[in-house]
Design a protein around this motif. Structure first.
Motif, PDB file in Angstrom:
ATOM      1  N   GLY C 239       0.874  -1.588  -0.237  1.00  0.00           N
ATOM      2  CA  GLY C 239      -0.376   0.303   0.023  1.00  0.00           C
ATOM      3  C   GLY C 239       0.755   1.182   0.131  1.00  0.00           C
ATOM      4  N   LYS C 240       2.338   1.149   0.031  1.00  0.00           N
ATOM      5  CA  LYS C 240       3.185   2.230  -0.556  1.00  0.00           C
ATOM      6  C   LYS C 240       2.753   3.293  -1.379  1.00  0.00           C
ATOM      7  CE  LYS C 240       5.409   1.176   3.670  1.00  0.00           C
ATOM      8  NZ  LYS C 240       7.080   1.554   4.197  1.00  0.00           N
ATOM      9  N   LEU C 241       3.658   3.991  -1.827  1.00  0.00           N
ATOM     10  CA  LEU C 241       3.624   4.655  -3.171  1.00  0.00           C
ATOM     11  C   LEU C 241       4.862   4.475  -3.987  1.00  0.00           C
ATOM     12  CD1 LEU C 241       1.488   7.592  -1.965  1.00  0.00           C
ATOM     13  CD2 LEU C 241      -0.043   6.161  -3.162  1.00  0.00           C
ATOM     14  N   ILE C 242       4.703   4.410  -5.145  1.00  0.00           N
ATOM     15  CA  ILE C 242       5.997   4.205  -6.190  1.00  0.00           C
ATOM     16  C   ILE C 242       5.376   5.699  -7.066  1.00  0.00           C
ATOM     17  CG2 ILE C 242       7.122   2.832  -7.809  1.00  0.00           C
ATOM     18  CD1 ILE C 242       7.065   1.562  -5.408  1.00  0.00           C
ATOM     19  N   VAL C 243       6.650   6.898  -6.681  1.00  0.00           N
ATOM     20  CA  VAL C 243       6.999   7.654  -6.928  1.00  0.00           C
ATOM     21  C   VAL C 243       8.107   7.523  -8.746  1.00  0.00           C
ATOM     22  CG1 VAL C 243       7.086   9.723  -6.924  1.00  0.00           C
ATOM     23  CG2 VAL C 243       5.372   9.113  -5.045  1.00  0.00           C
ATOM     24  N   LYS C 244       7.354   8.124 -10.010  1.00  0.00           N
ATOM     25  CA  LYS C 244       8.507   8.106 -10.629  1.00  0.00           C
ATOM     26  C   LYS C 244       8.413   9.816 -11.360  1.00  0.00           C
ATOM     27  CE  LYS C 244       7.369   3.908 -12.238  1.00  0.00           C
ATOM     28  NZ  LYS C 244       7.040   3.193 -13.504  1.00  0.00           N
ATOM     29  N   ALA C 245       9.741  10.152 -11.373  1.00  0.00           N
ATOM     30  CA  ALA C 245       9.840  11.322 -11.507  1.00  0.00           C
ATOM     31  C   ALA C 245      11.136  11.698 -12.280  1.00  0.00           C
ATOM     32  CB  ALA C 245      10.103  12.033 -10.940  1.00  0.00           C
ATOM     33  N   GLU C 246      11.468  12.563 -12.680  1.00  0.00           N
ATOM     34  CA  GLU C 246      12.884  13.021 -13.651  1.00  0.00           C
ATOM     35  C   GLU C 246      14.020  13.846 -12.786  1.00  0.00           C
ATOM     36  OE1 GLU C 246      13.426  14.815 -17.178  1.00  0.00           O
ATOM     37  OE2 GLU C 246      16.244  14.117 -17.132  1.00  0.00           O
ATOM     38  N   ASP C 247      14.934  13.597 -11.982  1.00  0.00           N
ATOM     39  CA  ASP C 247      15.768  14.118 -11.915  1.00  0.00           C
ATOM     40  C   ASP C 247      16.884  15.000 -12.932  1.00  0.00           C
ATOM     41  OD1 ASP C 247      17.833  15.849 -10.372  1.00  0.00           O
ATOM     42  OD2 ASP C 247      18.403  14.725  -8.999  1.00  0.00           O
ATOM     43  N   THR C 248      15.993  16.813 -13.614  1.00  0.00           N
ATOM     44  CA  THR C 248      15.794  17.116 -15.008  1.00  0.00           C
ATOM     45  C   THR C 248      17.911  17.553 -14.271  1.00  0.00           C
ATOM     46  OG1 THR C 248      15.004  19.171 -14.053  1.00  0.00           O
ATOM     47  CG2 THR C 248      13.996  17.144 -15.224  1.00  0.00           C
ATOM     48  N   LEU C 249      18.114  17.822 -13.047  1.00  0.00           N
ATOM     49  CA  LEU C 249      19.070  18.715 -13.458  1.00  0.00           C
ATOM     50  C   LEU C 249      20.711  17.609 -13.137  1.00  0.00           C
ATOM     51  CD1 LEU C 249      18.715  20.724 -10.203  1.00  0.00           C
ATOM     52  CD2 LEU C 249      19.426  21.593 -12.705  1.00  0.00           C
ATOM     53  N   MET C 250      20.064  15.975 -12.751  1.00  0.00           N
ATOM     54  CA  MET C 250      20.615  14.955 -13.084  1.00  0.00           C
ATOM     55  C   MET C 250      20.712  14.359 -14.782  1.00  0.00           C
ATOM     56  SD  MET C 250      23.687  14.068 -12.084  1.00  0.00           S
ATOM     57  CE  MET C 250      24.057  13.737  -9.943  1.00  0.00           C
ATOM     58  N   GLY C 251      19.542  14.534 -14.764  1.00  0.00           N
ATOM     59  CA  GLY C 251      19.805  14.272 -16.209  1.00  0.00           C
ATOM     60  C   GLY C 251      19.513  12.809 -15.616  1.00  0.00           C
ATOM     61  N   LYS C 252      18.308  12.413 -15.225  1.00  0.00           N
ATOM     62  CA  LYS C 252      17.510  11.084 -15.085  1.00  0.00           C
ATOM     63  C   LYS C 252      16.836  10.777 -14.547  1.00  0.00           C
ATOM     64  CE  LYS C 252      22.038   8.206 -15.217  1.00  0.00           C
ATOM     65  NZ  LYS C 252      22.724   7.656 -14.669  1.00  0.00           N
TER      66      LYS C 252
END
Lengths: 352, 110, 343
Positions: C239-252
């Motif tokens: 029941g935990k949340l998996i969050v997806k994003a990009e670290d745009t400063l790192m470009g990953k």
């Protein structure tokens, strides 16, 4: 997970399609991969439901794979599609149903391109007449074959001989549903349930007694993705995507996977074997894979068709554990016997 | 094992679940200014060494936060300790001590 | 001599309408405050503390309320009809009362963006996804079953329903950045062992002392600011949340498991306000907020004589800005009413 929240979204993405009188277009790759699925669709809709589904040998591929690989330009695929629509009109139909998700996406993309750029439509119309002498037409309703099975799901449930329930424990089977990207990610309003929480396969599984698993990588690509597969050295990307999905669904111990896209069924089925050979890992318990089925195959099993008539012996992952769970009777000796009892050959290694 | 001519490609994704909080707390104790970086890039832009090598304090800090300690040390290793970045940093970060602390805490010789 | 009409109808009983009511009453106007809900205060009544100094929302609300204890307030009341008649507005209210008002002030405020419309974030689907407003309620009441006892990772997601062409809100909602940073500090104070993350596109700390708040979030609270918009949230078996994003400063690309995610839902013009204004065919801009006569010198005036605007129906803004606009509208309304006395 709040089920009511999903139901609210599902209610917002309900498209209106007629339940009868369709011009049917096959998929070029499904006929090879899952030989009996399209036949099962015709059997179910025509014979059991009494629907008018017309097909002609004159229709072709939609050109989708070549288009997505940059082998042909968009104009060419649009003209191929215009020809399919023209055949529909020629045979007196105004509704179009196709068996492939890539095609469904490309048909939608083409219709949207014509709507936004009428000059492109005019050019395609001209090209069609010049090359084929066919009259241009656009379908009144465009549907995917899973949309129709979804529409008939309750009728199928009422005729069911088996349910998606473990006959030994009485528990609903735990089902992973996987939607082809091009079903609704490009145009969320064109798919039952939208793009983030598609309902089309969930609806079938619920009606037939199963339980849906919502795992973290549910929205992730199956691994097909065209460009990451066609060149051999790139296939590690394809494999890695599929691997990611299986790793993510593993803790939920799924009994089966149902998909609505030719590529998804194929890759989730075949890559399980490659993962087993290269990583030594299987996901279905006891060294087995998780059976991956098309929605027609699942409908067929529920309706009591013989598993070998549905072509389940052509899958990489053996379906026997699933058949046993559902309590389906089958003759192991007939697994590799085709039409008229002719031996169709047997894999050298037993499937995982 | 069968050789199919391709392998399972490794993921390039950053997994923040691997973040080593204890180690980072050691660093932020050694140089609390590490918490103040807003990633503006002034340090990298002014860096003498960075024009020819992979020196970047900004990337070193981010690498630590993004669980790639080896990369962080690499981004700091070629620093000349000239102090130009201290002059330009809008948050007035003590860059010299920060770079040395990174090398000390995340480098091989601990 | 004809008896001068000093009736002013104020639509909306939030901070803007309340402040305007108080000041107009002081100017000798006959004020009628109409509020569609059961109580005064608007969104302010739902908030616990206000940035940047974290003053109590209730303290401000008490001041605003006490000021207007003798003003005519109609609660649970809506405008049924509004017609221009001889330089005044003939207004019919849902409680059966009709008023001939010299001027009308729209203090209709904003609606919080319905966060469930950003389907990929799963508000209303995943148990541990809440909004900025939910969190304020939690701070106020200490109760919210969705908030775990010992959260390890807590994420704030900026720009939910703001700066987003896809859901039709292009504008920056202006106050969410400061709200997120304030709430990040507050939740860190409540759960000192938690890692607090903030996923932002730009941090717009435009007001006085806002930068101090940002500084505090970094220096005292150790909030990790990640420059990247979250692409999707899903739920794992626990029941935990998996969050997806990009670290745009790192470009990953980035992935992280969260115990709680707070969506910074933005502002849009109030649907009820739009409906009421629709009777006069009041013009709205592309962003859905009302159009002033001009946006520099006559912000509080509409294109119609006797119709005035103030507060967030003119676009996202802070409470001090809203209060100032209310006062400015009062000046204009007073001038307008007095122009008839000289006839």
């Amino acid at each position: 997970m709040i089920y009511e929240g999903k139901k609210k979204i599902w209610s917002e993405y309900q498209k209106d399609i007629p339940d009868d009188h369709y011009f049917y277009a096959r998929s070029c790759i499904r006929q090879m991969f899952f030989t009996a699925s399209e036949q099962a669709f015709l059997e179910i809709t025509r014979k059991l439901m009494g629907k008018d589904i017309f097909e002609t040998e004159h229709h072709t591929t939609c050109g989708g794979i070549a288009y997505h690989c940059d082998a042909i330009p968009q104009e060419t695929s649009m003209t191929i599609i215009a020809r399919q629509f023209a055949l529909m009109k020629k045979y007196g139909y105004e509704n179009f149903v196709c068996s492939c998700i890539t095609s469904f996406g490309l048909y939608n993309e083409t219709l949207e391109t014509w709507r936004r750029f009428p000059e492109v439509e005019a050019k395609v119309k001209e090209d069609l007449w010049e090359s084929c002498h066919l009259e241009f037409a656009k379908p009144k309703f465009l549907a995917h074959t899973c949309d129709l099975i979804y529409k008939y799901r309750e009728r199928i449930a009422s005729m069911a001989k088996y349910r998606l329930v473990n006959v030994k424990t009485g528990r609903p089977l735990r089902v992973v549903e996987h939607i082809g990207c091009h079903y609704s990610k490009m145009f969320p309003s064109k798919g039952f349930g939208g793009a983030e929480y598609p309902y089309v396969l969930v609806g079938m599984v619920e009606s037939w007694g199963g339980e849906i698993i919502d795992y973290p990588e549910r929205r992730h690509c199956c691994g097909f993705g065209f460009r990451q597969y066609f060149i051999q050295s790139d296939r590690g990307y394809s494999l890695a995507n599929t691997y990611k999905k299986f790793e993510s669904m593993e803790p939920y111990e799924p009994d089966m996977i149902i998909t609505n896209c030719p590529g998804c069924t194929y890759f989730m089925d075949r890559w399980q074997y490659v993962i087993a050979e290269t990583q030594g890992k299987t996901y279905g318990g006891k060294g087995h894979g998780i059976p991956v089925l098309t929605y027609e195959e699942v409908a067929g099993l529920v309706l009591g068709y013989d598993p070998w008539d549905l072509g389940l012996q052509t899958h990489q992952v053996g379906s026997e554990p699933l058949l046993d769970k559902m309590g389906i009777k089958y003759d192991p000796a007939k697994k590799y016997l085709g039409v008229n009892g002719k031996f169709i050959g047997e894999p050298e290694k037993s499937p995982c | 094992m069968i050789d199919f001519g391709y392998t399972l490609n490794p993921s390039s994704r950053i997994n923040l679940d691997n973040f080593d909080r204890n180690k980072f707390e050691k660093l932020s104790k050694s140089e609390p200014d590490v918490l103040l970086c807003i990633g503006c890039g002034s340090c990298t832009a002014s860096c003498t060494a960075g024009k020819y090598t992979d020196t970047s304090l900004r990337k070193a800090i981010l690498s630590i936060l993004d669980c790639n300690e080896k990369a962080a040390v690499d981004f700091a290793a070629s620093c000349l300790l000239c102090g130009k970045c201290t002059l330009v940093c809008p948050r007035s970060i003590n860059t010299r001590n920060l770079l040395l602390s990174i090398t000390k805490i995340y480098g091989k010789k601990q | 001599m004809k008896h001068a009409n000093k009736n002013i109808v104020i639509i909306g009983g939030g901070p803007c309408g309340m402040e305007a009511a108080y000041r107009l009453k002081n100017e000798g106007m006959n004020v009628i405050l109409v509020e569609k809900g059961p109580s005064l205060g608007g969104h302010l009544a739902c908030w616990d503390r206000l940035f940047p100094e974290s003053i109590k929302a209730d303290d401000l609300l008490d001041i605003l309320k006490n000021n207007i204890s003798d003003v005519n307030c109609f609660l649970n009341t809506e405008i049924i009809k509004m017609n221009l008649r001889n330089d005044a507005y003939d207004i019919e209210l849902s409680n059966g009362i009709t008023v001939l008002a010299r001027a009308v002030l729209f203090a209709t405020g904003f609606d919080i963006f319905p966060a469930e419309k950003k389907e990929e974030y799963g508000y209303g689907i995943y148990n541990k996804v809440i909004t900025n407003k939910d969190l304020e309620q939690y701070f106020k009441t200490g109760k919210d079953e969705r908030i775990p006892a010992n959260p390890k990772n807590i994420g704030f997601i900026h720009c939910v329903g703001s700066r987003d062409e896809k859901i039709g809100n292009r504008q920056c909602s202006k106050v969410c950045c400061a709200t997120a940073v304030k709430q990040a500090c507050e939740i860190k104070e409540r759960f000192p062992d938690a890692n607090v993350y903030s996923f932002y596109m730009d941090l717009r700390m435009f007001g006085r002392h806002y930068e101090d708040l940002y500084y505090k979030a970094q220096h005292e609270c150790g909030v990790r600011f990640i420059r990247g918009r979250v692409s999707e949230i899903s739920e794992n078996k626990e029941g935990k949340l998996i969050v997806k994003a990009e670290d745009t400063l790192m470009g990953k690309p980035i992935k992280i498991t969260m115990d709680l995610v707070v969506l910074m839902a933005g502002m849009k013009n109030s649907e009820a306000g739009i409906k009421t204004a629709g009777q006069l065919a009041v013009l709205r801009d592309d962003d859905g907020f009302f159009n002033s006569e001009d946006s520099f010198y006559n912000l509080e005036k509409s294109a119609y004589r006797g119709i005035f605007f103030a507060g967030t129906c003119l676009g996202p803004k802070t409470i001090p800005e809203t209060i100032n606009e209310a006062r400015s509208a009062v000046l204009s309304i007073k001038e307008y009413v007095e122009s008839f006395a000289n006839d």
